[in-house]
Design a protein around this motif. Structure first.
Motif, PDB file in Angstrom:
ATOM      1  N   GLU A   1      78.716 -23.075  -5.643  1.00 52.97           N
ATOM      2  CA  GLU A   1      78.694 -21.647  -5.997  1.00 52.97           C
ATOM      3  C   GLU A   1      77.907 -20.851  -4.962  1.00 52.97           C
ATOM      4  O   GLU A   1      78.296 -19.743  -4.593  1.00 52.97           O
ATOM      5  CB  GLU A   1      78.090 -21.461  -7.388  1.00 52.97           C
ATOM      6  N   LEU A   2      76.801 -21.404  -4.475  1.00 51.16           N
ATOM      7  CA  LEU A   2      76.005 -20.732  -3.448  1.00 51.16           C
ATOM      8  C   LEU A   2      76.829 -20.548  -2.168  1.00 51.16           C
ATOM      9  O   LEU A   2      76.827 -19.465  -1.573  1.00 51.16           O
ATOM     10  CB  LEU A   2      74.730 -21.531  -3.155  1.00 51.16           C
TER      11      LEU A   2
ATOM     12  N   VAL B   1      69.370 -10.682   1.823  1.00 47.44           N
ATOM     13  CA  VAL B   1      69.279  -9.641   0.792  1.00 47.44           C
ATOM     14  C   VAL B   1      68.295  -8.557   1.216  1.00 47.44           C
ATOM     15  O   VAL B   1      68.559  -7.363   1.047  1.00 47.44           O
ATOM     16  CB  VAL B   1      68.890 -10.258  -0.574  1.00 47.44           C
ATOM     17  N   THR B   2      67.188  -8.955   1.789  1.00 46.67           N
ATOM     18  CA  THR B   2      66.210  -7.978   2.269  1.00 46.67           C
ATOM     19  C   THR B   2      66.810  -7.104   3.367  1.00 46.67           C
ATOM     20  O   THR B   2      66.638  -5.882   3.357  1.00 46.67           O
ATOM     21  CB  THR B   2      64.953  -8.698   2.801  1.00 46.67           C
TER      22      THR B   2
ATOM     23  N   LEU C   1      80.988  -2.964  -6.072  1.00 43.63           N
ATOM     24  CA  LEU C   1      81.360  -4.302  -5.612  1.00 43.63           C
ATOM     25  C   LEU C   1      80.311  -4.884  -4.672  1.00 43.63           C
ATOM     26  O   LEU C   1      80.033  -6.080  -4.718  1.00 43.63           O
ATOM     27  CB  LEU C   1      82.716  -4.270  -4.905  1.00 43.63           C
ATOM     28  N   GLY C   2      79.754  -4.053  -3.816  1.00 43.15           N
ATOM     29  CA  GLY C   2      78.748  -4.539  -2.884  1.00 43.15           C
ATOM     30  C   GLY C   2      77.560  -5.137  -3.597  1.00 43.15           C
ATOM     31  O   GLY C   2      77.138  -6.250  -3.302  1.00 43.15           O
ATOM     32  N   ALA C   3      77.023  -4.413  -4.556  1.00 41.08           N
ATOM     33  CA  ALA C   3      75.861  -4.907  -5.296  1.00 41.08           C
ATOM     34  C   ALA C   3      76.211  -6.151  -6.093  1.00 41.08           C
ATOM     35  O   ALA C   3      75.403  -7.077  -6.197  1.00 41.08           O
ATOM     36  CB  ALA C   3      75.328  -3.812  -6.217  1.00 41.08           C
ATOM     37  N   ALA C   4      77.415  -6.206  -6.649  1.00 40.32           N
ATOM     38  CA  ALA C   4      77.807  -7.356  -7.464  1.00 40.32           C
ATOM     39  C   ALA C   4      77.837  -8.640  -6.631  1.00 40.32           C
ATOM     40  O   ALA C   4      77.374  -9.694  -7.082  1.00 40.32           O
ATOM     41  CB  ALA C   4      79.173  -7.105  -8.114  1.00 40.32           C
ATOM     42  N   HIS C   5      78.342  -8.553  -5.415  1.00 38.90           N
ATOM     43  CA  HIS C   5      78.411  -9.750  -4.577  1.00 38.90           C
ATOM     44  C   HIS C   5      77.024 -10.198  -4.117  1.00 38.90           C
ATOM     45  O   HIS C   5      76.752 -11.402  -4.037  1.00 38.90           O
ATOM     46  CB  HIS C   5      79.329  -9.511  -3.377  1.00 38.90           C
ATOM     47  N   TRP C   6      76.156  -9.239  -3.820  1.00 38.33           N
ATOM     48  CA  TRP C   6      74.802  -9.607  -3.418  1.00 38.33           C
ATOM     49  C   TRP C   6      74.028 -10.187  -4.594  1.00 38.33           C
ATOM     50  O   TRP C   6      73.246 -11.124  -4.433  1.00 38.33           O
ATOM     51  CB  TRP C   6      74.078  -8.394  -2.825  1.00 38.33           C
ATOM     52  N   THR C   7      74.261  -9.633  -5.780  1.00 33.28           N
ATOM     53  CA  THR C   7      73.618 -10.185  -6.982  1.00 33.28           C
ATOM     54  C   THR C   7      74.117 -11.598  -7.245  1.00 33.28           C
ATOM     55  O   THR C   7      73.344 -12.485  -7.615  1.00 33.28           O
ATOM     56  CB  THR C   7      73.895  -9.276  -8.198  1.00 33.28           C
ATOM     57  N   ARG C   8      75.412 -11.807  -7.050  1.00 31.15           N
ATOM     58  CA  ARG C   8      75.973 -13.149  -7.220  1.00 31.15           C
ATOM     59  C   ARG C   8      75.302 -14.130  -6.272  1.00 31.15           C
ATOM     60  O   ARG C   8      74.990 -15.263  -6.647  1.00 31.15           O
ATOM     61  CB  ARG C   8      77.481 -13.101  -6.968  1.00 31.15           C
ATOM     62  N   LEU C   9      75.075 -13.711  -5.028  1.00 27.11           N
ATOM     63  CA  LEU C   9      74.420 -14.575  -4.053  1.00 27.11           C
ATOM     64  C   LEU C   9      72.999 -14.924  -4.488  1.00 27.11           C
ATOM     65  O   LEU C   9      72.595 -16.086  -4.444  1.00 27.11           O
ATOM     66  CB  LEU C   9      74.409 -13.897  -2.680  1.00 27.11           C
ATOM     67  N   GLN C  10      72.241 -13.918  -4.933  1.00 28.57           N
ATOM     68  CA  GLN C  10      70.876 -14.165  -5.385  1.00 28.57           C
ATOM     69  C   GLN C  10      70.861 -15.089  -6.603  1.00 28.57           C
ATOM     70  O   GLN C  10      70.028 -15.997  -6.692  1.00 28.57           O
ATOM     71  CB  GLN C  10      70.185 -12.848  -5.734  1.00 28.57           C
TER      72      GLN C  10
END
Length: 184
Positions: A113-114, A54-55, A72-81
């Motif tokens: 999920e992770l 993420v960093t 979409l990009g931010a949504a997938h990274w937020t999902r990962l976090q």
């Protein structure tokens, strides 16, 4: 007089058997705890990899943008976090309630999920930002490393559950609150 000697011998055998059975249950439960600590260290490493990814993505020139739609990009990274945080919370909950079937199921689901969230950000055709190959290989390495430890944990749980459910150790297990554990 002879009857009292037989009674003392039988009582001594019963006490020694009880101590041996109790020590076995404690030893098997401790083996579960040791395997749990190893799994916890692996899950902590997953969380560290997520933070590194993420960093790196946040400092990339195009930010969180996707070639399809920027949101979409931010949504997938937020999902990962979020998945990484849920896994950490599930692990802490599972450590507190080690023999809870609900806590074990929550940990299994959050780890799944992770993994799915990690896979969703690693599609090279969709994102401007890709996860560094070094981080991808570390993730794959962790996937390989954690599996034998999960297997060892499950074996320890199987041995413990068998010991807790066998008569006459079952009586001691109930008396001293040894509850069955749940595998991962």
């Amino acid at each position: 007089m002879i009857i009292s000697w037989w009674a003392l011998v039988c009582l001594a055998l019963l006490v020694f058997w009880g101590l041996g059975a109790y020590n076995r249950l404690v030893r098997l439960r401790a083996a579960i705890g040791q395997n749990l600590a190893v799994i916890d260290s692996h899950l902590t490493r997953y969380e560290e990899l997520v933070e590194l990814a993420v960093t790196a993505a946040a400092s990339a020139p195009f930010g969180w943008q996707s070639s399809i739609a920027p949101e979409l990009g931010a949504a997938h990274w937020t999902r990962l976090q979020t998945a990484a945080r849920k896994t950490a919370i599930a692990m802490a909950h599972w450590q507190d309630l080690l023999f809870s079937h609900t806590a074990a199921r929550a940990l299994r689901e959050s780890k799944l999920e992770l993994s799915q969230a990690w896979q969703s950000i690693n599609h090279p055709d969709v994102y401007y930002i890709t996860v560094a190959p070094e981080l991808q290989s570390r993730w794959t390495e962790l996937d390989v490393l954690i599996q034998p430890d999960v297997d060892r944990y499950n074996q320890a749980v199987t041995l413990y559950n068998a010991a807790v459910s066998q008569f006459p150790a079952l009586l001691l297990a109930r008396l001293f609150s040894f509850h069955p554990a749940s595998p991962l």
